[in-house]
Write an enzyme that holds these catalytic residues in place. Structure first.
Site, short mmCIF file in Angstrom:
data_model
loop_
_atom_site.label_atom_id
_atom_site.label_comp_id
_atom_site.label_asym_id
_atom_site.label_seq_id
_atom_site.Cartn_x
_atom_site.Cartn_y
_atom_site.Cartn_z
N GLN A 74 3.65 7.67 2.07
CA GLN A 74 2.99 6.84 3.06
C GLN A 74 2.93 5.40 2.56
OE1 GLN A 74 1.16 8.05 6.38
NE2 GLN A 74 3.20 8.81 5.88
N ARG B 212 -2.61 17.26 12.13
CA ARG B 212 -1.64 16.51 11.32
C ARG B 212 -1.14 17.27 10.09
NH1 ARG B 212 -6.55 13.73 11.22
NH2 ARG B 212 -7.72 13.70 9.26
N ASP B 213 -0.16 16.63 9.45
CA ASP B 213 0.35 16.99 8.12
C ASP B 213 1.12 18.32 8.10
OD1 ASP B 213 -1.08 14.72 7.47
OD2 ASP B 213 -2.75 15.81 6.56
N SER C 241 1.80 11.59 7.49
CA SER C 241 2.32 12.51 6.48
C SER C 241 3.06 13.70 7.07
CB SER C 241 1.18 13.00 5.58
OG SER C 241 0.75 11.99 4.72
N ASP D 19 -0.31 9.09 0.55
CA ASP D 19 0.16 10.46 0.34
C ASP D 19 1.63 10.54 -0.06
OD1 ASP D 19 -2.25 10.59 1.65
OD2 ASP D 19 -1.60 11.97 3.20
N TRP E 21 0.83 -1.21 0.00
CA TRP E 21 0.00 0.00 0.00
C TRP E 21 0.86 1.25 0.00
CZ3 TRP E 21 -5.11 1.70 0.15
CH2 TRP E 21 -5.31 2.99 0.63
N GLN E 22 0.44 2.27 -0.79
CA GLN E 22 0.97 3.62 -0.65
C GLN E 22 -0.17 4.61 -0.75
OE1 GLN E 22 3.39 5.68 -3.47
NE2 GLN E 22 2.22 4.99 -5.25
#
Length: 596
Positions: free
Chosen positions: A70, A179-180, A116, A54, A51-52
């Site tokens: 990610q 976040r981020d 992220s 962001d 899985w990937q």
């Protein structure tokens, strides 16, 4: 390619030896791992397996491009507790070698996931990463990591200081809504600044934090942006653009003249990316939109892409003086399909971005490096007339792996469909669904049928249609997936957006479409409107795809120019070579320094 001096050749050979011998490179995957599948992309970025989502921390450093992302190292499905930072390197943004993960959830401050964030090059050429950690209490905090050896071209090792987190969860923010962190920019007062997404007292907010040393951060009293209606926003990106020309600017660029700023936000409720051009005052850390009539609700802002794109991230490419955009294009079939394939998610092809002359919208275009993948070219069309109901095949290219550029000339707009109710123009995606490629129009629909079966039972239509409201014309661009696959359980919407240009002025419209098996990226009007789509036709299992140009309007249109190329397959993270898993010699990863 420019001729390299002796010193650069030596550096290139040294880097090749590093790549060929390092244990950080992933070994050659098994046949099942590589998912040698008709839907696996040939030149879009994706890991060899798993899985990937962001894109994180893209940057150019010491002659190398880096992309973090990610990544779930254990599964083709998203898993809150197993997210790491995947890491790949490239010399040309086309061919990529996968390294070991850069960040893993191994510390109390990120025990439940390394989410992220962004990368910033600090003084002394020290790369730093700011990222969201899900701590042992499952709260979101902001952490920092530094390159252990900044002189290593591959930046293989990263250190997470024990003093993390550098920004704890604020008291007025829920534990799962903080976040981020963005790329940092340096204000004229010498302080670093970052933007972080949060929900403050129920209001979607983009917070600003300041720091002298990149370790101790203080929150600005007022947010950079707030929207009570938008819900949680993610992945904020604030960056400068030049008012004139296509050159990019360093993220810290500022000034009263010649510079605008763009604020981009990803909205969870819609899973879409929106942006606004405006001005940024670093003294007050305030952003003023150029189109205030669009309001504070970022869902009414301009769309970065009208299709299947999310969590975009840009960076300043100092090598070529441009701003480059990455974004996540998730799968559109089922989790069971993800597991069966062994992988999920791709990144859009890198796009150059710059400000249009109107000062209100961004233009996006595939980076020029894609032209080095062009191989066989289909015959050049000029002045071909497409009558009512015309469907003509474009032969001579591998239609599932191609780059197509076409310019349409509209002889007259007299037959444009009239729209009396302006509310019908408020939802272009709905309009594309109602007025698909099979629905006869006045001026349009005309465009391309891509990833098509020979009998056209399966096809993805990328097209334009012109509407008239009172004395003004509106140009609609659509990517219609309703016939893209005969499979059940596949998301097959009709995407669409209006192209912000005066079609009445020149009566010409350009379309560029990148086709890469399960990915179709289209750029209308020179990059004024972009649509990304994921497609899963059944016919590819047993037969080749076809490519057509068509017109289903009641008026003829002309193909003023059409060119189409086969595209070669890039080496993207699937390590090839001998049985030891060495890097293939064709993988160009040399530093891009030049000598006189």
């Amino acid at each position: 390619m420019a001729r390299l001096g002796l010193a650069v050749c030596a550096a290139s050979f040294h880097l090749f030896l590093l790549l060929a011998s390092t244990s950080s490179l992933r070994r050659a995957p098994t046949e099942a791992d590589t998912a040698n599948h008709a839907r696996r992309t040939a030149y879009h970025f994706q890991p060899a397996k798993n899985w990937q989502n962001d894109p994180n921390g893209p940057m150019y450093h010491n002659g190398m491009y880096h992309l973090f992302y990610q990544y779930n190292p254990h599964s083709a499905l998203w898993d809150i507790g197993n997210l790491s930072w995947g890491h790949s390197v490239s010399g040309d943004l086309l061919n990529w070698a996968a390294l070991d993960t850069a960040l893993d959830p191994t510390s109390p401050f990120d025990a439940n996931g390394c989410w992220s964030g962004s990368a910033t090059i600090l003084p002394g050429a020290l790369p730093a990463i700011l990222y969201t950690g899900i701590d042992a209490s499952k709260e979101q905090v902001q952490n920092v990591a530094f390159a252990k050896n900044p002189s290593d071209p591959l930046l293989r090792e990263w250190e997470k200081p024990a003093y993390n987190p550098v920004i704890a969860l604020p008291a007025d923010v829920p534990g799962d809504k903080f976040r981020d962190p963005s790329t940092a920019w340096l204000g004229r007062d010498g302080l670093w600044r970052i933007a972080v997404s949060a929900e403050v007292d129920g209001v979607a907010s983009t917070l600003v934090y300041r720091s002298k040393d990149f370790v101790r951060w203080e929150r600005n009293a007022a947010p950079l942006h707030a929207s009570r209606a938008a819900g949680m926003v993610e992945c904020p990106d604030l960056f400068p653009v030049a008012e004139r020309g296509e050159d990019g600017l360093d993220t810290s660029a500022n000034g009263a003249g010649g510079v605008r700023h763009v604020l981009k936000l990803s909205v969870m409720d819609t899973l879409q990316d929106y942006y606004m051009v405006g001005t940024y005052d670093d003294a007050a850390d305030a952003f003023s939109p150029a189109e205030p009539e669009r309001g504070d609700d970022c869902r009414s802002w301009r769309r970065l892409d009208y299709g299947h794109l999310y969590a975009s991230k840009s960076f300043f490419d100092v090598r070529k003086n441009r701003r480059v955009l990455w974004a996540w294009a998730n799968e559109s079939d089922s989790q069971a399909d993800d597991v069966a394939r062994g992988w999920s998610g791709v990144q859009t092809f890198p796009r150059k971005m710059w400000l249009a002359k109107d000062g209100k919208q961004l233009l996006q275009w595939p980076i020029e490096e894609i032209e080095t993948l062009r191989r066989k070219r289909a015959g050049l069309w000029r002045g071909t007339r497409l009558g009512v109901g015309a469907v003509q095949e474009i032969v001579g290219v591998a239609s599932s792996q191609a780059d197509v550029e076409v310019v349409f000339k509209i002889p007259s707009l007299e037959e444009a469909e009239r729209v009396d109710d302006p509310n019908r123009l408020l939802d272009p995606q709905k309009l594309c669904g109602e007025k698909g490629a099979a629905v006869r129009g006045g001026v349009g629909p005309f465009g391309l049928l891509v990833m098509a079966s020979g009998d056209l039972h399966e096809h993805t239509a990328v097209f334009f249609r012109v509407f008239r409201h009172h004395d003004k014309y509106k140009l609609l661009m659509c990517t219609d997936l309703t016939k893209s696959s005969t499979r059940a359980g596949v998301y097959k919407p009709a995407y669409g957006g209006f192209v912000d240009m005066d079609i009445d002025d020149h009566k010409t419209i350009s379309l560029r479409t990148l086709i890469d098996h399960s990915v179709v990226e289209s750029f209308g009007g020179g990059g004024r409107a972009c649509i990304t789509a994921r497609v899963y036709p059944e016919h590819v299992a047993t037969s080749s795809s076809h490519l057509y140009v068509f017109n289903n309007g009641s008026d003829a249109v002309k193909v003023a120019k059409l060119e189409a190329w086969d595209l070669a397959t890039a080496t993207v993270n699937v390590v090839v070579g001998d049985h030891h898993g060495l890097v293939a010699p064709a993988l160009e990863l040399e530093p891009t320094r030049t000598t006189q």
